[in-house]
Design a protein around this motif. Sequence first.
Motif, PDB file in Angstrom:
ATOM      1  N   ASP A   1       0.978  -1.150  -0.079  1.00  0.00           N
ATOM      2  CA  ASP A   1      -0.004  -0.040   0.094  1.00  0.00           C
ATOM      3  C   ASP A   1       0.977   1.193  -0.115  1.00  0.00           C
ATOM      4  O   ASP A   1       0.493   2.436  -0.479  1.00  0.00           O
ATOM      5  CB  ASP A   1      -1.053  -0.051   1.150  1.00  0.00           C
ATOM      6  CG  ASP A   1      -1.946  -1.092   1.088  1.00  0.00           C
ATOM      7  OD1 ASP A   1      -2.187  -1.503   0.078  1.00  0.00           O
ATOM      8  OD2 ASP A   1      -2.526  -1.501   2.281  1.00  0.00           O
ATOM      9  N   ALA A   2       2.154   0.921   0.561  1.00  0.00           N
ATOM     10  CA  ALA A   2       2.881   2.469   0.761  1.00  0.00           C
ATOM     11  C   ALA A   2       3.480   3.009  -0.765  1.00  0.00           C
ATOM     12  O   ALA A   2       3.606   4.160  -0.842  1.00  0.00           O
ATOM     13  CB  ALA A   2       4.094   2.021   1.482  1.00  0.00           C
ATOM     14  N   VAL A   3       3.462   2.040  -1.710  1.00  0.00           N
ATOM     15  CA  VAL A   3       3.709   2.250  -2.803  1.00  0.00           C
ATOM     16  C   VAL A   3       2.794   2.081  -4.201  1.00  0.00           C
ATOM     17  O   VAL A   3       2.523   3.060  -4.833  1.00  0.00           O
ATOM     18  CB  VAL A   3       5.157   1.457  -3.526  1.00  0.00           C
ATOM     19  CG1 VAL A   3       5.686   1.920  -4.813  1.00  0.00           C
ATOM     20  CG2 VAL A   3       6.404   1.599  -2.622  1.00  0.00           C
ATOM     21  N   GLY A   4       1.969   0.894  -4.081  1.00  0.00           N
ATOM     22  CA  GLY A   4       0.767   0.912  -4.868  1.00  0.00           C
ATOM     23  C   GLY A   4       1.044   0.420  -6.356  1.00  0.00           C
ATOM     24  O   GLY A   4       0.048   0.634  -6.962  1.00  0.00           O
ATOM     25  N   MET A   5       2.208   0.075  -6.634  1.00  0.00           N
ATOM     26  CA  MET A   5       2.638  -0.615  -7.775  1.00  0.00           C
ATOM     27  C   MET A   5       1.549  -1.839  -8.100  1.00  0.00           C
ATOM     28  O   MET A   5       1.342  -2.610  -7.268  1.00  0.00           O
ATOM     29  CB  MET A   5       3.833  -0.835  -8.408  1.00  0.00           C
ATOM     30  CG  MET A   5       4.684   0.531  -8.260  1.00  0.00           C
ATOM     31  SD  MET A   5       6.407   0.088  -9.026  1.00  0.00           S
ATOM     32  CE  MET A   5       7.039   1.958  -8.956  1.00  0.00           C
TER      33      MET A   5
END
Length: 446
Positions: A267-271
């Motif tokens: 969730d922190a980056v979301g790729m």
Amino acid sequence: MSVPAEAVGQPKKAATAAWIGSALEYYDFFIYGSAAALIFPKVFFDESDPATATLLSLATFGVAYAARPVGALFLGHVGDRVGRKKIMVFTLILMGLSTFLIGCLPTRHQVGTLAPVLLVLCRVLQGISAAGEQASANSMSLEHAPAHRRGFFTSFTLSGTQGGQLLATLVFLPVAALPEDQLLSWGWRVPFWLSVAVAVVGFVIRRRLDETPAFEQQAASEGVPKLPLVVLLREHWADVLRVIGGALIASVSTIFTVWALAYATSDAVGMSRSSMLWVGALANLVALAAIPLWATLSDRVGRRPVFLIGAAGSAVTMFLYLWAISTGNYPLTLLLGIVAFGVVYSAANGVWPSFYGEMFSTRVRLSGMAIGTQIGFAVAGFAVTFAARIAGPDGTDWSSVALFTAALCVPPLIAALTARETHKVPTEDLGSRTSREAPRPEKVTA
């Protein structure tokens, strides 16, 4: 220099068998890595605590590496006594069976804590198999190869490994695109079930390969050692330590393949899962071309300089790759992933089969490579778990993971700097403490 008619074509045949066998073997091994990052936290562990579930799932990835040194002791001993071919066939069957069984396991919702226990047992079998796979394939390729092209021919084992990782990634792409409910119920099992076909094809290929002339000559003239481990530790203990240190370079692969994938899709980056799987696929595609090119260069300039480029370069480029992921910039992540893993890491990855194998004599080569690499790989396997810890409770401290990865590149640098250069030493003189570099032998048609 003349070559017996029956030996003509054997270097290519051995290299092809090593490539295909390793590709099929490591297809099984790497689909576990993808599943450990994307699927298993939700299937085998408590979903109410996602961070802990991910940590435990990544730990099961490392379990196989812990089992590798044990497998190396046994398979290395047997391989130096009965030959390389028998070990190559055995490891392939064991890997195919254990991977198929993973696809059949019940989930946590079905049998509770028994599910992760069964998962770990199957993972241990995978680790034992992998312990003998590369060492036997590398020994087979090196001992069949012309002396002036040992780097090139032995590199096929590692390019096969990258091919297996590429195949695993491509298989997971359509699986990862399934709706969540289908993915977690049956979709993730399909790549593991396909290991049956993998094992059958690999078995047919490897059964047709001849034992190496170096091993047969050793067995016929001097005999095989009753206790290869005793001979290894008496005559090659320093080289075993070098191989252990050098093998830590595999941490770059495990961080790239598993931790970076989990971080990028968090969730922190979301790729997306699919986009990051494509990074791995394209990087491995480039590695397929880069590995034999680096290995060919090592046949000309030596093993040490090429390995040093890969180890030092990986410390820098992995930092850039993880930084790119943290920015959320996918094109930059794709580019740096290809450079870091497909090009730079391939320098060390492509040359270590010949570099390590040439440190040992024929009588203990498989033992030396198996034990040395698998102890180092055990550390590399758990590097993913350490990285998950280092990244903090929210898993976003990528810079600490990058520094950790760079630190693991230091022992390989030391190992290479203290090793002898062996690319010009005749095959029959490898492992001799008194051998010196000899002129390049007359070229022999492979």
